[in-house]
Design a protein around this motif. Structure first.
Motif, PDB file in Angstrom:
ATOM      1  N   ARG A 135       0.669  -1.232  -0.087  1.00  8.93           N
ATOM      2  CA  ARG A 135       0.023   0.006  -0.004  1.00  8.93           C
ATOM      3  C   ARG A 135       0.740   1.035  -0.015  1.00  8.93           C
ATOM      4  O   ARG A 135       0.694   2.100  -0.577  1.00  8.93           O
ATOM      5  CB  ARG A 135      -0.978   0.003   1.274  1.00  8.93           C
ATOM      6  N   ARG A 136       1.960   1.348   0.783  1.00  7.22           N
ATOM      7  CA  ARG A 136       2.824   2.458   0.888  1.00  7.22           C
ATOM      8  C   ARG A 136       3.286   2.685  -0.425  1.00  7.22           C
ATOM      9  O   ARG A 136       3.566   3.932  -0.549  1.00  7.22           O
ATOM     10  CB  ARG A 136       3.863   2.210   2.074  1.00  7.22           C
ATOM     11  N   LEU A 137       3.869   1.594  -1.069  1.00  6.98           N
ATOM     12  CA  LEU A 137       4.718   1.845  -2.351  1.00  6.98           C
ATOM     13  C   LEU A 137       3.586   1.968  -3.490  1.00  6.98           C
ATOM     14  O   LEU A 137       3.966   1.852  -4.731  1.00  6.98           O
ATOM     15  CB  LEU A 137       5.569   0.888  -2.646  1.00  6.98           C
ATOM     16  N   ASN A 138       2.147   1.923  -3.197  1.00  6.52           N
ATOM     17  CA  ASN A 138       1.163   1.947  -4.355  1.00  6.52           C
ATOM     18  C   ASN A 138       1.225   1.075  -5.378  1.00  6.52           C
ATOM     19  O   ASN A 138       1.433   1.238  -6.524  1.00  6.52           O
ATOM     20  CB  ASN A 138       1.167   3.421  -4.936  1.00  6.52           C
ATOM     21  N   ILE A 139       1.707  -0.374  -4.652  1.00 11.86           N
ATOM     22  CA  ILE A 139       1.568  -1.522  -5.747  1.00 11.86           C
ATOM     23  C   ILE A 139       0.386  -2.176  -5.955  1.00 11.86           C
ATOM     24  O   ILE A 139      -0.362  -2.653  -4.750  1.00 11.86           O
ATOM     25  CB  ILE A 139       2.837  -2.460  -5.111  1.00 11.86           C
ATOM     26  N   ASN A 140      -0.269  -2.137  -6.926  1.00 11.68           N
ATOM     27  CA  ASN A 140      -1.524  -2.789  -6.979  1.00 11.68           C
ATOM     28  C   ASN A 140      -1.634  -4.262  -7.434  1.00 11.68           C
ATOM     29  O   ASN A 140      -0.980  -4.757  -8.524  1.00 11.68           O
ATOM     30  CB  ASN A 140      -2.473  -2.023  -8.141  1.00 11.68           C
ATOM     31  N   VAL A 141      -1.666  -5.226  -6.712  1.00  3.93           N
ATOM     32  CA  VAL A 141      -1.347  -6.782  -7.104  1.00  3.93           C
ATOM     33  C   VAL A 141      -1.856  -7.047  -8.418  1.00  3.93           C
ATOM     34  O   VAL A 141      -1.533  -7.705  -9.082  1.00  3.93           O
ATOM     35  CB  VAL A 141      -1.528  -7.692  -5.818  1.00  3.93           C
ATOM     36  N   GLY A 142      -3.166  -6.731  -8.440  1.00  3.40           N
ATOM     37  CA  GLY A 142      -4.061  -6.943  -9.696  1.00  3.40           C
ATOM     38  C   GLY A 142      -3.343  -6.456 -10.968  1.00  3.40           C
ATOM     39  O   GLY A 142      -3.548  -7.044 -12.189  1.00  3.40           O
ATOM     40  N   ASN A 143      -2.408  -5.603 -10.845  1.00  2.72           N
ATOM     41  CA  ASN A 143      -1.740  -5.084 -12.001  1.00  2.72           C
ATOM     42  C   ASN A 143      -0.289  -5.374 -12.378  1.00  2.72           C
ATOM     43  O   ASN A 143       0.489  -5.167 -13.381  1.00  2.72           O
ATOM     44  CB  ASN A 143      -1.380  -3.445 -12.137  1.00  2.72           C
ATOM     45  N   VAL A 144       0.021  -6.205 -11.367  1.00  3.41           N
ATOM     46  CA  VAL A 144       1.565  -6.987 -11.614  1.00  3.41           C
ATOM     47  C   VAL A 144       1.407  -8.316 -12.338  1.00  3.41           C
ATOM     48  O   VAL A 144       0.599  -8.966 -12.324  1.00  3.41           O
ATOM     49  CB  VAL A 144       1.896  -7.553 -10.287  1.00  3.41           C
ATOM     50  N   ASP A 145       1.997  -7.828 -13.372  1.00  2.00           N
ATOM     51  CA  ASP A 145       2.183  -9.099 -14.519  1.00  2.00           C
ATOM     52  C   ASP A 145       2.602 -10.343 -13.919  1.00  2.00           C
ATOM     53  O   ASP A 145       4.094 -10.050 -13.661  1.00  2.00           O
ATOM     54  CB  ASP A 145       2.942  -8.739 -15.881  1.00  2.00           C
ATOM     55  N   VAL A 146       2.047 -11.303 -14.024  1.00  3.83           N
ATOM     56  CA  VAL A 146       2.687 -12.732 -13.135  1.00  3.83           C
ATOM     57  C   VAL A 146       2.899 -13.471 -14.264  1.00  3.83           C
ATOM     58  O   VAL A 146       2.460 -13.541 -15.336  1.00  3.83           O
ATOM     59  CB  VAL A 146       1.900 -13.207 -12.268  1.00  3.83           C
TER      60      VAL A 146
END
Length: 65
Positions: free
Chosen positions: A54-65
């Motif tokens: 959250r602090r680094l504004n990482i949206n897991v849904g947008n991370v290409d896996v």
């Protein structure tokens, strides 16, 4: 040791955030988006891992896996 060109104009806090962000994203990719496994691999409690996302504004849904 030469600095990474993209980090040259950043202060220490900004550099550390960039490195931490990349590490979290790489770990999520490695674990196919599994946050629990990623937290465990990094030696973090899951809550701390989620806080850092959250602090680094990482949206897991947008991370290409």
């Amino acid at each position: 040791m030469d600095a990474i060109p993209e980090l040259e104009n950043l202060n220490l806090r900004e550099r550390l955030e960039r490195i931490e962000r990349n590490l979290l994203i790489d770990c999520l990719r490695k674990n196919d988006g599994n946050q629990t496994l990623s937290a465990r691999e990094l030696g973090l409690p899951r809550r701390t891992f989620l806080y850092r996302l959250r602090r680094l504004n990482i949206n897991v849904g947008n991370v290409d896996v």
